[in-house]
Design an enzyme around this catalytic site. Structure first.
Site, PDB file in Angstrom:
ATOM      1  N   ASN A   1      -5.231  -4.915  -7.111  1.00 28.40           N
ATOM      2  CA  ASN A   1      -6.479  -4.284  -6.651  1.00 28.40           C
ATOM      3  C   ASN A   1      -6.469  -2.773  -6.780  1.00 28.40           C
ATOM      4  O   ASN A   1      -7.508  -2.156  -7.003  1.00 28.40           O
ATOM      5  CB  ASN A   1      -6.723  -4.649  -5.174  1.00 28.40           C
TER       6      ASN A   1
ATOM      7  N   ASP B   1       4.230   2.673  -4.076  1.00 30.67           N
ATOM      8  CA  ASP B   1       3.432   3.686  -4.769  1.00 30.67           C
ATOM      9  C   ASP B   1       3.171   3.171  -6.176  1.00 30.67           C
ATOM     10  O   ASP B   1       4.090   3.078  -7.003  1.00 30.67           O
ATOM     11  CB  ASP B   1       4.171   5.027  -4.813  1.00 30.67           C
TER      12      ASP B   1
ATOM     13  N   TYR C   1     -11.479   6.701 -15.669  1.00 23.06           N
ATOM     14  CA  TYR C   1     -11.754   5.452 -14.937  1.00 23.06           C
ATOM     15  C   TYR C   1     -12.266   4.388 -15.900  1.00 23.06           C
ATOM     16  O   TYR C   1     -11.788   3.254 -15.913  1.00 23.06           O
ATOM     17  CB  TYR C   1     -12.766   5.726 -13.829  1.00 23.06           C
TER      18      TYR C   1
ATOM     19  N   LYS D   1     -10.065   1.115 -16.763  1.00 21.35           N
ATOM     20  CA  LYS D   1     -10.605  -0.168 -16.310  1.00 21.35           C
ATOM     21  C   LYS D   1     -10.828  -1.111 -17.503  1.00 21.35           C
ATOM     22  O   LYS D   1     -10.738  -2.328 -17.367  1.00 21.35           O
ATOM     23  CB  LYS D   1     -11.898   0.055 -15.525  1.00 21.35           C
TER      24      LYS D   1
ATOM     25  N   ASP E   1       0.848  -1.193   0.000  1.00 22.39           N
ATOM     26  CA  ASP E   1       0.000   0.000   0.000  1.00 22.39           C
ATOM     27  C   ASP E   1       0.880   1.238   0.000  1.00 22.39           C
ATOM     28  O   ASP E   1       2.007   1.217   0.502  1.00 22.39           O
ATOM     29  CB  ASP E   1      -0.916   0.024   1.227  1.00 22.39           C
TER      30      ASP E   1
HETATM   31  N1  LIG Z   1     -16.200  -0.079  -4.145  1.00 22.14           N
HETATM   32  C1  LIG Z   1     -16.754  -0.217  -5.320  1.00 22.14           C
HETATM   33  O1  LIG Z   1     -17.946  -0.029  -5.470  1.00 22.14           O
HETATM   34  C2  LIG Z   1     -15.924  -0.640  -6.491  1.00 22.14           C
HETATM   35  C3  LIG Z   1     -16.593  -0.915  -7.645  1.00 22.14           C
HETATM   36  C4  LIG Z   1     -15.885  -1.337  -8.732  1.00 22.14           C
HETATM   37  C5  LIG Z   1     -14.522  -1.492  -8.653  1.00 22.14           C
HETATM   38  N2  LIG Z   1     -13.850  -1.209  -7.517  1.00 22.14           N
HETATM   39  C6  LIG Z   1     -12.406  -1.393  -7.512  1.00 22.14           C
HETATM   40  O2  LIG Z   1     -11.907  -1.792  -6.272  1.00 22.14           O
HETATM   41  C7  LIG Z   1     -10.552  -1.370  -6.172  1.00 22.14           C
HETATM   42  C8  LIG Z   1     -10.268  -0.582  -4.911  1.00 22.14           C
HETATM   43  O3  LIG Z   1     -11.059  -1.015  -3.904  1.00 22.14           O
HETATM   44  P1  LIG Z   1     -10.745  -0.729  -2.364  1.00 22.14           P
HETATM   45  O4  LIG Z   1     -12.082  -0.854  -1.725  1.00 22.14           O
HETATM   46  O5  LIG Z   1      -9.656  -1.626  -1.924  1.00 22.14           O
HETATM   47  O6  LIG Z   1     -10.276   0.810  -2.367  1.00 22.14           O
HETATM   48  P2  LIG Z   1      -9.614   1.734  -1.273  1.00 22.14           P
HETATM   49  O7  LIG Z   1      -9.921   3.140  -1.642  1.00 22.14           O
HETATM   50  O8  LIG Z   1      -9.995   1.260   0.087  1.00 22.14           O
HETATM   51  O9  LIG Z   1      -8.082   1.595  -1.596  1.00 22.14           O
HETATM   52  C9  LIG Z   1      -7.274   0.547  -1.173  1.00 22.14           C
HETATM   53  C10 LIG Z   1      -5.906   1.107  -0.903  1.00 22.14           C
HETATM   54  O10 LIG Z   1      -5.255   1.619  -2.086  1.00 22.14           O
HETATM   55  C11 LIG Z   1      -4.227   2.472  -1.607  1.00 22.14           C
HETATM   56  N3  LIG Z   1      -3.671   3.304  -2.666  1.00 22.14           N
HETATM   57  C12 LIG Z   1      -4.195   4.412  -3.230  1.00 22.14           C
HETATM   58  N4  LIG Z   1      -3.353   4.897  -4.157  1.00 22.14           N
HETATM   59  C13 LIG Z   1      -2.277   4.073  -4.164  1.00 22.14           C
HETATM   60  C14 LIG Z   1      -1.067   4.055  -4.891  1.00 22.14           C
HETATM   61  N5  LIG Z   1      -0.771   5.001  -5.777  1.00 22.14           N
HETATM   62  N6  LIG Z   1      -0.199   3.066  -4.644  1.00 22.14           N
HETATM   63  C15 LIG Z   1      -0.468   2.096  -3.739  1.00 22.14           C
HETATM   64  N7  LIG Z   1      -1.588   2.075  -3.003  1.00 22.14           N
HETATM   65  C16 LIG Z   1      -2.480   3.056  -3.218  1.00 22.14           C
HETATM   66  C17 LIG Z   1      -4.901   3.284  -0.520  1.00 22.14           C
HETATM   67  O11 LIG Z   1      -3.946   3.791   0.397  1.00 22.14           O
HETATM   68  C18 LIG Z   1      -5.839   2.259   0.106  1.00 22.14           C
HETATM   69  O12 LIG Z   1      -5.331   1.774   1.326  1.00 22.14           O
HETATM   70  C19 LIG Z   1     -10.249  -0.490  -7.357  1.00 22.14           C
HETATM   71  O13 LIG Z   1      -9.564  -1.205  -8.333  1.00 22.14           O
HETATM   72  C20 LIG Z   1     -11.654  -0.108  -7.818  1.00 22.14           C
HETATM   73  O14 LIG Z   1     -11.680   0.209  -9.173  1.00 22.14           O
HETATM   74  C21 LIG Z   1     -14.533  -0.777  -6.423  1.00 22.14           C
END
Ligand SMILES: NC(=O)c1ccc[n+]([C@@H]2O[C@H](COP(=O)([O-])OP(=O)(O)OC[C@H]3O[C@@H](n4cnc5c(N)ncnc54)[C@H](O)[C@@H]3O)[C@@H](O)[C@H]2O)c1
Length: 270
Positions: A103, A75, A168, A172, A52
């Site tokens: 993810n 990052d 996005y 995606k 992360d």
């Molecule tokens: N929640 C929804 O409804 C939904 C729907 C479709 C797709 N998604 C997908 O789910 C995924 C994210 O879900 P989540 O719930 O884990 O999100 P989240 O926002 O909780 O992020 C997970 C982590 O990503 C980290 N992060 C952000 N930028 C970063 C970077 N540059 N490098 C490394 N880490 C980084 C953040 O610190 C966070 O801890 C994405 O790919 C998103 O497209 C979510």
């Protein structure tokens, strides 16, 4: 229900395995998709390396794993950092790497008229470039082992327009192309690659972007009548990276409560 131990002895790496949104009321740990996936892979027996951007978020996930793990700072917007994190995961696995979950993803808000270069570039770097770099770095041990499984966390916005963020939607869609390329190119060497394509998930990310209010409007368009949970996204990922999906590769598994199966007419009251 106890999770099956389908990943006993495997080494897994989750890119974006922390969570940065607010917790649900009563939730000890804010739950996002990446965090729920890391917890589920560990519950199924894997040793999980959690990457992360904010080390403390990865550490919080590792502290709750049901088994051993390692938190690494990465990052996703920085290619060298992406590669270094995979190297750390391989070292933690003493040369093995069995499962990689890409993810991390930024959603964005800009439609075509106002889409900025900065937003486009960042989305591209984080949502796609980091995924191919991570997959490329992970390929070495997987080819040597002649086994490995990738899971990419996608969005229905990569398949259907959400009318919201062009960067996005475009990134995606590109992410799914990366997933398919890995699947087809390395299928004959024991490597599988699939995606979960998520609809509305009641995750920390969504609570951060849309507020804490119950997602009634979001749920209204879902045939199942509710948003999904990060744990349900994690269950689909655990299936895809397990041997239960041994003959499944190059696929996008829609985890959307039936949205993509429905023609958009008002629900029939039965
Ligand atoms: N929640 C929804 O409804 C939904 C729907 C479709 C797709 N998604 C997908 O789910 C995924 C994210 O879900 P989540 O719930 O884990 O999100 P989240 O926002 O909780 O992020 C997970 C982590 O990503 C980290 N992060 C952000 N930028 C970063 C970077 N540059 N490098 C490394 N880490 C980084 C953040 O610190 C966070 O801890 C994405 O790919 C998103 O497209 C979510």
């Amino acid at each position: 229900m106890a999770a099956a131990r389908r990943l006993e002895g495997r080494i897994a790496y989750v890119l974006g395995g922390g969570s940065d949104g607010p917790a649900r009321p009563g939730e000890a740990l804010p739950m996002g998709n990446g965090r729920a996936i890391a917890l589920r892979l560990a519950a199924e027996g894997a040793t999980v390396v959690v990457g992360d951007k904010v080390l403390a978020r990865a550490e919080a996930t590792v502290a709750h794993l049901d088994g051993p793990g390692l938190a690494v700072e990465v990052d996703a917007a920085d290619p060298a950092s992406c590669r270094a994190a995979v190297t750390a995961a391989i070292e933690h696995g003493a040369g093995r790497l069995d499962v990689v979950v890409c993810n991390v993803g930024l959603s964005g808000r800009e439609p075509l008229k106002v889409q900025s270069l900065e937003d486009w570039d960042l989305a591209s770097d984080v949502n796609v470039r980091s995924h191919w770099l991570t997959a490329q770095a992970a390929l070495g041990p997987m080819l040597a082992q002649r086994s490995g499984a990738f899971a990419f966390v996608g969005s229905t916005a990569g398949v259907y327009s959400s009318r919201r963020s062009l960067s996005y939607e475009a990134t995606k869609a590109a992410q799914l192309a990366v997933m398919r390329h890995v699947a087809v190119r390395y299928a004959d060497r024991g490597i599988r690659s699939n995606a979960v394509v998520l609809g509305n998930i009641d995750s920390a990310l969504v609570r951060r972007e849309f507020g804490d209010a119950p997602g009634a409007a979001r749920a209204a368009v879902v045939p199942m009548g509710r948003e999904g949970r990060p744990e349900e996204a994690a269950g689909a990922v655990a299936f895809l990276v397990s041997d239960d999906a041994g003959y499944v590769t190059g696929q996008s598994l829609l985890v959307d409560g039936g949205v993509s199966a429905a023609w958009p007419v008002p629900p029939v009251v039965s």
